[in-house]
Design a protein around this motif. Structure first.
Motif, PDB file in Angstrom:
ATOM      1  N   TYR A 127      -9.669  -2.829   3.087  1.00  0.00           N
ATOM      2  CA  TYR A 127      -8.219  -2.192   2.769  1.00  0.00           C
ATOM      3  C   TYR A 127      -7.291  -3.170   3.100  1.00  0.00           C
ATOM      4  O   TYR A 127      -6.377  -3.420   2.218  1.00  0.00           O
ATOM      5  CB  TYR A 127      -8.071  -0.918   3.895  1.00  0.00           C
ATOM      6  CG  TYR A 127      -6.875  -0.239   3.549  1.00  0.00           C
ATOM      7  CD1 TYR A 127      -6.528   0.478   2.864  1.00  0.00           C
ATOM      8  CD2 TYR A 127      -5.934  -0.515   4.678  1.00  0.00           C
ATOM      9  CE1 TYR A 127      -5.299   1.230   2.500  1.00  0.00           C
ATOM     10  CE2 TYR A 127      -4.668   0.183   4.441  1.00  0.00           C
ATOM     11  CZ  TYR A 127      -4.233   0.942   3.653  1.00  0.00           C
ATOM     12  OH  TYR A 127      -3.323   1.584   3.468  1.00  0.00           O
ATOM     13  N   SER A 128      -7.059  -3.702   4.066  1.00  0.00           N
ATOM     14  CA  SER A 128      -5.987  -4.443   4.403  1.00  0.00           C
ATOM     15  C   SER A 128      -5.932  -5.903   3.532  1.00  0.00           C
ATOM     16  O   SER A 128      -4.650  -6.401   3.255  1.00  0.00           O
ATOM     17  CB  SER A 128      -6.131  -4.994   5.821  1.00  0.00           C
ATOM     18  OG  SER A 128      -5.872  -3.634   6.702  1.00  0.00           O
ATOM     19  N   LEU A 129      -7.204  -6.617   3.218  1.00  0.00           N
ATOM     20  CA  LEU A 129      -6.968  -7.994   2.790  1.00  0.00           C
ATOM     21  C   LEU A 129      -6.571  -7.775   1.296  1.00  0.00           C
ATOM     22  O   LEU A 129      -5.642  -8.358   0.948  1.00  0.00           O
ATOM     23  CB  LEU A 129      -8.377  -8.515   2.693  1.00  0.00           C
ATOM     24  CG  LEU A 129      -8.378  -9.884   1.911  1.00  0.00           C
ATOM     25  CD1 LEU A 129      -7.682 -11.103   2.739  1.00  0.00           C
ATOM     26  CD2 LEU A 129      -9.865 -10.372   2.063  1.00  0.00           C
ATOM     27  N   PRO A 130      -7.014  -6.842   0.512  1.00  0.00           N
ATOM     28  CA  PRO A 130      -6.296  -6.413  -0.637  1.00  0.00           C
ATOM     29  C   PRO A 130      -4.799  -6.159  -0.725  1.00  0.00           C
ATOM     30  O   PRO A 130      -4.065  -6.666  -1.561  1.00  0.00           O
ATOM     31  CB  PRO A 130      -7.386  -5.535  -1.474  1.00  0.00           C
ATOM     32  CG  PRO A 130      -8.441  -5.267  -0.867  1.00  0.00           C
ATOM     33  CD  PRO A 130      -8.083  -5.874   0.619  1.00  0.00           C
ATOM     34  N   ILE A 131      -4.531  -5.584  -0.105  1.00  0.00           N
ATOM     35  CA  ILE A 131      -3.107  -5.076   0.360  1.00  0.00           C
ATOM     36  C   ILE A 131      -2.063  -6.276   0.589  1.00  0.00           C
ATOM     37  O   ILE A 131      -1.012  -6.424  -0.008  1.00  0.00           O
ATOM     38  CB  ILE A 131      -2.823  -3.865   1.316  1.00  0.00           C
ATOM     39  CG1 ILE A 131      -3.346  -2.464   0.745  1.00  0.00           C
ATOM     40  CG2 ILE A 131      -1.127  -3.770   1.739  1.00  0.00           C
ATOM     41  CD1 ILE A 131      -3.171  -1.458   1.487  1.00  0.00           C
ATOM     42  N   THR A 189       0.785  -7.744  -1.650  1.00  0.00           N
ATOM     43  CA  THR A 189       1.905  -7.769  -1.132  1.00  0.00           C
ATOM     44  C   THR A 189       2.647  -9.516  -1.436  1.00  0.00           C
ATOM     45  O   THR A 189       3.494  -9.830  -2.064  1.00  0.00           O
ATOM     46  CB  THR A 189       2.169  -7.458   0.298  1.00  0.00           C
ATOM     47  OG1 THR A 189       1.808  -6.131   0.270  1.00  0.00           O
ATOM     48  CG2 THR A 189       3.506  -7.569   0.568  1.00  0.00           C
ATOM     49  N   ALA A 190       1.584 -10.505  -1.272  1.00  0.00           N
ATOM     50  CA  ALA A 190       2.199 -11.779  -1.160  1.00  0.00           C
ATOM     51  C   ALA A 190       2.315 -11.994  -2.640  1.00  0.00           C
ATOM     52  O   ALA A 190       3.287 -12.937  -2.766  1.00  0.00           O
ATOM     53  CB  ALA A 190       0.859 -12.621  -0.624  1.00  0.00           C
ATOM     54  N   GLU A 191       1.256 -11.558  -3.677  1.00  0.00           N
ATOM     55  CA  GLU A 191       1.505 -11.955  -5.083  1.00  0.00           C
ATOM     56  C   GLU A 191       2.974 -11.302  -5.560  1.00  0.00           C
ATOM     57  O   GLU A 191       3.702 -11.868  -6.207  1.00  0.00           O
ATOM     58  CB  GLU A 191       0.495 -11.313  -5.952  1.00  0.00           C
ATOM     59  CG  GLU A 191       0.534 -11.248  -7.230  1.00  0.00           C
ATOM     60  CD  GLU A 191       0.289 -12.837  -7.706  1.00  0.00           C
ATOM     61  OE1 GLU A 191       0.740 -13.212  -8.849  1.00  0.00           O
ATOM     62  OE2 GLU A 191      -0.151 -13.525  -6.928  1.00  0.00           O
ATOM     63  N   MET A 192       3.347 -10.080  -5.321  1.00  0.00           N
ATOM     64  CA  MET A 192       4.369  -9.534  -5.457  1.00  0.00           C
ATOM     65  C   MET A 192       5.767 -10.079  -4.942  1.00  0.00           C
ATOM     66  O   MET A 192       6.706 -10.219  -5.511  1.00  0.00           O
ATOM     67  CB  MET A 192       4.520  -7.783  -5.077  1.00  0.00           C
ATOM     68  CG  MET A 192       3.494  -7.185  -6.150  1.00  0.00           C
ATOM     69  SD  MET A 192       3.627  -7.390  -7.699  1.00  0.00           S
ATOM     70  CE  MET A 192       5.377  -6.481  -8.177  1.00  0.00           C
ATOM     71  N   ALA A 193       5.608 -10.342  -3.765  1.00  0.00           N
ATOM     72  CA  ALA A 193       6.861 -11.134  -2.983  1.00  0.00           C
ATOM     73  C   ALA A 193       7.124 -12.572  -3.762  1.00  0.00           C
ATOM     74  O   ALA A 193       8.176 -12.957  -3.755  1.00  0.00           O
ATOM     75  CB  ALA A 193       6.528 -11.137  -1.491  1.00  0.00           C
TER      76      ALA A 193
END
Length: 102
Positions: A14-18, A22-26
């Motif tokens: 769960y947490s790793l993909p999110i 988030t890093a990619e979108m930021a």
């Protein structure tokens, strides 16, 4: 057994993909946050829905965590000697704890 296994599996599933999303979108859209990303991708109507549901989530989160903390603490500490009873002792303890943390 199962609790420890879930503590190892949940962050990976769960947490790793999110966090990667988030890093990619930021990196792609550095100005703004999650709502701005959704407005850019899906339009203002879905952005408004996202804003509302994030707000609702925060309201319930901020209400449930002190209750959970109070219940957990009451299992470890006997608050029956407090003048206001058990609930008053739990409330005071959680308020002091959260005040010290923040």
């Amino acid at each position: 057994g199962y609790v420890f296994a879930s503590l190892l599996i949940v962050p990976l599933v769960y947490s790793l993909p999110i966090s990667m999303l988030t890093a990619e979108m930021a990196t792609a859209l550095p100005e703004g946050g999650m709502v701005d990303w959704i407005v850019e991708a899906c339009g203002p109507m879905l952005g408004a829905h996202t804003t509302y549901w994030i707000w609702v989530t925060y309201v319930f989160d901020s209400a449930i965590y002190p209750v959970l903390a109070g219940e957990y603490v009451s299992q470890e500490i006997d608050f029956s000697s407090f003048p206001g009873g058990v609930e008053f002792g739990q409330d005071i303890f959680v308020i002091i704890l959260i005040t010290l943390v923040t």
